[in-house]
Design a protein around this motif. Structure first.
Motif, PDB file in Angstrom:
ATOM      1  N   ARG A 492       0.829  -1.220   0.000  1.00  0.00           N
ATOM      2  CA  ARG A 492       0.000   0.000   0.000  1.00  0.00           C
ATOM      3  C   ARG A 492       0.857   1.261   0.000  1.00  0.00           C
ATOM      4  NH1 ARG A 492      -3.692  -3.184   3.194  1.00  0.00           N
ATOM      5  NH2 ARG A 492      -2.616  -2.614   5.132  1.00  0.00           N
ATOM      6  N   LYS A 493       2.121   1.128   0.402  1.00  0.00           N
ATOM      7  CA  LYS A 493       3.023   2.282   0.449  1.00  0.00           C
ATOM      8  C   LYS A 493       3.781   2.498  -0.862  1.00  0.00           C
ATOM      9  CE  LYS A 493       3.718   1.736   5.433  1.00  0.00           C
ATOM     10  NZ  LYS A 493       4.691   1.375   6.495  1.00  0.00           N
ATOM     11  N   LEU A 494       3.588   1.589  -1.826  1.00  0.00           N
ATOM     12  CA  LEU A 494       4.240   1.763  -3.120  1.00  0.00           C
ATOM     13  C   LEU A 494       3.771   3.051  -3.775  1.00  0.00           C
ATOM     14  CD1 LEU A 494       4.121  -1.865  -4.601  1.00  0.00           C
ATOM     15  CD2 LEU A 494       6.173  -0.589  -3.949  1.00  0.00           C
ATOM     16  N   TYR A 495       4.692   3.808  -4.289  1.00  0.00           N
ATOM     17  CA  TYR A 495       4.363   5.109  -4.876  1.00  0.00           C
ATOM     18  C   TYR A 495       4.497   5.047  -6.395  1.00  0.00           C
ATOM     19  CZ  TYR A 495       4.669  10.049  -6.105  1.00  0.00           C
ATOM     20  OH  TYR A 495       4.470  11.274  -6.690  1.00  0.00           O
ATOM     21  N   TYR A 496       3.418   5.265  -7.079  1.00  0.00           N
ATOM     22  CA  TYR A 496       3.413   5.272  -8.541  1.00  0.00           C
ATOM     23  C   TYR A 496       4.064   6.557  -9.049  1.00  0.00           C
ATOM     24  CZ  TYR A 496       1.603   5.833 -13.304  1.00  0.00           C
ATOM     25  OH  TYR A 496       1.487   6.051 -14.658  1.00  0.00           O
ATOM     26  N   GLN A 497       5.081   6.418  -9.884  1.00  0.00           N
ATOM     27  CA  GLN A 497       5.752   7.577 -10.484  1.00  0.00           C
ATOM     28  C   GLN A 497       5.051   7.935 -11.785  1.00  0.00           C
ATOM     29  OE1 GLN A 497      10.128   7.143 -10.599  1.00  0.00           O
ATOM     30  NE2 GLN A 497       9.840   5.231  -9.457  1.00  0.00           N
ATOM     31  N   THR A 498       4.555   9.135 -11.881  1.00  0.00           N
ATOM     32  CA  THR A 498       3.800   9.535 -13.066  1.00  0.00           C
ATOM     33  C   THR A 498       4.617   9.344 -14.341  1.00  0.00           C
ATOM     34  OG1 THR A 498       2.642  11.341 -14.164  1.00  0.00           O
ATOM     35  CG2 THR A 498       4.518  11.940 -12.772  1.00  0.00           C
ATOM     36  N   ALA A 499       3.926   8.965 -15.404  1.00  0.00           N
ATOM     37  CA  ALA A 499       4.574   8.779 -16.705  1.00  0.00           C
ATOM     38  C   ALA A 499       4.768  10.102 -17.431  1.00  0.00           C
ATOM     39  CB  ALA A 499       3.740   7.833 -17.569  1.00  0.00           C
ATOM     40  N   LEU A 500       4.143  11.166 -16.929  1.00  0.00           N
ATOM     41  CA  LEU A 500       4.227  12.476 -17.583  1.00  0.00           C
ATOM     42  C   LEU A 500       5.639  13.047 -17.428  1.00  0.00           C
ATOM     43  CD1 LEU A 500       0.817  14.006 -16.446  1.00  0.00           C
ATOM     44  CD2 LEU A 500       1.331  12.727 -18.536  1.00  0.00           C
ATOM     45  N   HIS A 501       6.153  13.613 -18.520  1.00  0.00           N
ATOM     46  CA  HIS A 501       7.520  14.132 -18.514  1.00  0.00           C
ATOM     47  C   HIS A 501       7.619  15.274 -19.516  1.00  0.00           C
ATOM     48  CE1 HIS A 501      11.918  14.233 -18.776  1.00  0.00           C
ATOM     49  NE2 HIS A 501      11.936  13.540 -17.642  1.00  0.00           N
ATOM     50  N   ASP A 502       8.439  16.250 -19.184  1.00  0.00           N
ATOM     51  CA  ASP A 502       8.581  17.426 -20.063  1.00  0.00           C
ATOM     52  C   ASP A 502       9.128  17.050 -21.437  1.00  0.00           C
ATOM     53  OD1 ASP A 502       7.655  18.977 -18.016  1.00  0.00           O
ATOM     54  OD2 ASP A 502       9.637  19.629 -17.325  1.00  0.00           O
ATOM     55  N   ASP A 503       9.955  16.012 -21.500  1.00  0.00           N
ATOM     56  CA  ASP A 503      10.605  15.651 -22.767  1.00  0.00           C
ATOM     57  C   ASP A 503       9.791  14.662 -23.605  1.00  0.00           C
ATOM     58  OD1 ASP A 503      12.704  17.251 -22.061  1.00  0.00           O
ATOM     59  OD2 ASP A 503      13.891  15.613 -21.203  1.00  0.00           O
ATOM     60  N   ARG A 504       8.650  14.215 -23.110  1.00  0.00           N
ATOM     61  CA  ARG A 504       7.869  13.207 -23.839  1.00  0.00           C
ATOM     62  C   ARG A 504       6.419  13.658 -23.972  1.00  0.00           C
ATOM     63  NH1 ARG A 504      10.455   7.839 -23.779  1.00  0.00           N
ATOM     64  NH2 ARG A 504      12.448   8.013 -22.691  1.00  0.00           N
ATOM     65  N   GLU A 505       5.860  13.437 -25.148  1.00  0.00           N
ATOM     66  CA  GLU A 505       4.479  13.841 -25.410  1.00  0.00           C
ATOM     67  C   GLU A 505       3.528  12.711 -25.010  1.00  0.00           C
ATOM     68  OE1 GLU A 505       4.095  15.087 -29.437  1.00  0.00           O
ATOM     69  OE2 GLU A 505       5.623  16.654 -29.279  1.00  0.00           O
ATOM     70  N   ILE A 506       3.218  12.629 -23.731  1.00  0.00           N
ATOM     71  CA  ILE A 506       2.311  11.612 -23.210  1.00  0.00           C
ATOM     72  C   ILE A 506       1.080  12.309 -22.637  1.00  0.00           C
ATOM     73  CG2 ILE A 506       2.038   9.725 -21.555  1.00  0.00           C
ATOM     74  CD1 ILE A 506       5.098   9.409 -21.615  1.00  0.00           C
ATOM     75  N   PRO A 507      -0.106  12.045 -23.174  1.00  0.00           N
ATOM     76  CA  PRO A 507      -1.331  12.679 -22.659  1.00  0.00           C
ATOM     77  C   PRO A 507      -1.592  12.294 -21.205  1.00  0.00           C
ATOM     78  CG  PRO A 507      -1.725  11.629 -24.789  1.00  0.00           C
ATOM     79  CD  PRO A 507      -0.385  11.158 -24.320  1.00  0.00           C
ATOM     80  N   ALA A 508      -2.233  13.200 -20.481  1.00  0.00           N
ATOM     81  CA  ALA A 508      -2.533  12.948 -19.064  1.00  0.00           C
ATOM     82  C   ALA A 508      -3.448  11.742 -18.888  1.00  0.00           C
ATOM     83  CB  ALA A 508      -3.158  14.196 -18.448  1.00  0.00           C
ATOM     84  N   TRP A 509      -4.350  11.525 -19.849  1.00  0.00           N
ATOM     85  CA  TRP A 509      -5.286  10.400 -19.693  1.00  0.00           C
ATOM     86  C   TRP A 509      -4.588   9.039 -19.872  1.00  0.00           C
ATOM     87  CZ3 TRP A 509      -5.820   7.637 -24.250  1.00  0.00           C
ATOM     88  CH2 TRP A 509      -5.552   8.322 -25.443  1.00  0.00           C
ATOM     89  N   ILE A 510      -3.479   9.019 -20.631  1.00  0.00           N
ATOM     90  CA  ILE A 510      -2.682   7.794 -20.741  1.00  0.00           C
ATOM     91  C   ILE A 510      -2.054   7.473 -19.391  1.00  0.00           C
ATOM     92  CG2 ILE A 510      -0.561   6.815 -21.710  1.00  0.00           C
ATOM     93  CD1 ILE A 510      -2.591   6.714 -23.799  1.00  0.00           C
ATOM     94  N   ASP A 511      -1.552   8.497 -18.718  1.00  0.00           N
ATOM     95  CA  ASP A 511      -0.962   8.317 -17.389  1.00  0.00           C
ATOM     96  C   ASP A 511      -2.009   7.800 -16.411  1.00  0.00           C
ATOM     97  OD1 ASP A 511       1.228   8.640 -15.468  1.00  0.00           O
ATOM     98  OD2 ASP A 511       0.004  10.251 -14.631  1.00  0.00           O
TER      99      ASP A 511
END
Length: 577
Positions: A492-511
């Motif tokens: 339960r303490k595992l922290y998901y690291q967002t896939a969003l990054h300034d150098d990559r064009e990844i939509p927020a809904w994909i994350d």
């Protein structure tokens, strides 16, 4: 050789004092390999007296179960196979009743009881509806295994609350338990058991152990003499022996063929010519070979796989190695590696598969460090189709990782390694050697495996989501932390690291989609692979609702009109009070 499952069976059925026999019964004891993969099935059904067609329902139910059960995939569990068959039979019976003149009177339709026992390896599976019964006799003690599905209006009046064909939905009682040698199972309709005590039942069986047909007949005749006015049917099944659980015996059976030597380029081996070494791992040696017989009609190369020398004394490793080809032969999908059929006899222990001219997904990610979302989506969609082919057959891949995925020169994606695959139907077989629980690669393995829990299709989904995340970001969602979490609290303490990054064009809904698919708790993930793939193509309704701006920002005019309308209503209410 390991001992087999063997049984003795006795059966008898008679119309008794009725004009016709509405009971029906049957048993199938198949030969190998179905004896091991599907087991022994025995069933009895009792048509209801108020219906003129219930004898047809009894016949259709028992015959349908015994015939169609053995036509289901050998990869399926007993429960899934029987439930699929019985659900179809129930639907047919109900539809036949609906077509008839008595479609509004359940007591005159295609309705019957059912009690069935499927004995596979060392486990008995009971499927039951209605008021026919199954008993178990062990050490002279009689136990009723089924519950009568009968609702009582008074001491004299009752009706069946559950039966085959009575409702469109099947409400089946199912249970499974271990069996022991000399266990005796008795299946009987109410015309017999209502007039036969446990003492008499055991007496007839003890006196006629070598002729159980006679024992079943005597049960029915005793019930008749006691005044039974119903049809009379009884079946007896005695377990004479169970399959061996000795691993040494199993290892001897698996290794009847010798292991091949380490092969050299240009050497001839069992009708093949070695072209080159593809690669070697701690588990196997992989060679590109030409089939010298097949080459007369085809020039296609073949992949030949042999077990690593270090594992040739490991029974579980040998079984996993042989299972790969067995599994591949049962999956029909463009996105799963195909085995090569070989007509001639093999003289060594090896497997052969199609050769894929292409690269692993690992290499693809190195060559494409910043792929487009569309490119990732296409690859993930094909992997998901391959996984769905596994899941339809009640198989879990359990080791999905980039190294086990190939992309050919035409862009077709294939899953290529099945060494850790779990097959539900084979897990029920005692002869199958126990495997360690975690067989996959730690970085891609679902968290529930590290808790010692049984995997599900959602476990394979987690692995696919890790691969998707890695393709998009170049890293892992939880790093190496998942393998370190061995408790629910730690997970339960595992922290998901967002896939969003300034150098990559990844939509927020994909994350948002990835975050849901990568939940440590499997019950919080997507329930189906298709849902995950669908949400990779467009924003989910949940995401849109979560990110929807307030009405004031979206349409100020409508917002103030709504406020004004509410104020007018309040003023009117105040003026009238």
């Amino acid at each position: 050789m390991p001992s087999q499952l063997t049984v003795s069976v006795g059966q008898y059925s008679d119309k008794g004092r009725k004009a016709e026999n509405q009971d029906f019964h049957g048993v199938i004891i198949p030969s190998e390999p179905q004896l091991s993969t599907k087991g022994i099935a025995i069933a009895i059904a009792d048509g209801i007296s108020s219906s003129n067609v219930s004898h047809l329902a009894s016949q259709a139910t028992v015959r349908g179960l015994l015939d169609d059960y053995y036509s289901t995939s050998e990869t399926w569990s007993v429960n899934k196979s029987a439930m699929q068959v019985l659900t179809a039979i129930n639907s047919w019976l109900f539809s036949q009743s609906q077509k008839g003149e008595h479609r509004f009177d359940k007591n005159k339709g295609y309705v019957c009881t059912l009690s069935a026992l499927i004995l596979k390896s060392t486990t008995a599976h009971v499927f039951h509806l209605g008021d026919s019964r199954i008993y178990r006799i062990r050490d002279k003690q009689v136990e009723q295994l089924t519950e009568d599905h009968r609702a009582w209006i008074s001491k004299e009046q009752s009706y069946l609350s559950r039966a085959m064909g009575i409702y469109p939905q099947l409400e089946l009682e199912h249970q499974s338990f271990s069996v022991e040698p000399n266990d005796i199972f008795v299946l009987a309709t109410d015309g017999v058991y209502e007039h036969l005590g446990f003492e008499k039942m055991c007496e007839f069986i003890d006196e006629h152990q070598s002729d159980l047909d006679t024992a079943a007949k005597l049960m029915a005749e005793y019930a008749f003499d006691d005044g039974s006015t119903d049809n009379l049917s009884a079946q007896i099944l005695r377990v004479d022996s169970l399959p061996s659980q000795d691993i040494k015996e199993r290892l001897e059976q698996l290794t009847t063929l010798p292991f091949p030597p380490i092969l050299n380029v240009r050497s001839d081996f069992d009708g093949f010519k070695v072209v080159r070494n593809l690669y070697a791992t701690s588990r196997s040696h992989i060679y590109l070979v030409e089939d010298q017989e097949q080459n007369k009609t085809s020039n296609l190369p073949v992949v030949l796989k042999t077990l690593s020398v270090d594992l040739q004394e490991d029974a579980a490793a040998i079984e996993r190695f042989l299972m790969e080809e067995w599994i591949a032969k049962r999956i029909s999908s463009a996105h799963v590696l195909k085995p090569c059929e070989q007509s001639r006899k093999r003289n060594f222990l090896y497997t052969t598969f199609e050769f894929i001219e292409g690269q692993t997904l690992t290499q693809w990610m190195i060559d494409n460090p910043k792929p487009s979302v569309q490119a990732v989506r296409e690859i993930v969609g094909q992997i998901a189709k391959g996984l769905q082919a596994f899941h339809r057959l009640e198989m879990l891949h359990q080791d999905l990782r980039p190294e086990n995925i190939m992309i050919d020169s035409l862009g077709v994606v294939k899953i290529i390694d099945f060494g850790s695959t779990k097959v539900a139907g084979l897990m029920e077989m005692t002869q199958s050697i126990e495997h360690q629980n975690i067989l996959g690669t730690a970085q891609y393995t679902a968290p529930e495996y590290f808790l010692g829990e049984v995997g599900t299709s959602k476990s394979d989904l987690f692995s696919l989501a890790v691969i998707t995340y890695q393709m998009l970001t170049g890293r892992l969602p939880y790093g190496a932390e998942v393998a370190k979490t061995r408790t629910k609290s730690a997970q339960r303490k595992l922290y998901y690291q967002t896939a969003l990054h300034d150098d990559r064009e990844i939509p927020a809904w994909i994350d948002d989609t990835l975050k849901k698919a990568l939940q440590p708790d499997p019950f919080k993930r997507y329930q189906e692979l298709s849902e995950f793939v669908f949400d990779l193509s467009q924003p989910s309704q949940t995401f849109l609702s979560k990110t929807k701006p307030p009405l004031l920002e979206r349409d100020p005019v409508v917002f103030w009109q709504s406020i004004s309308a509410i104020l007018v209503v309040i003023i009117i209410v105040l003026l009238n009070t």
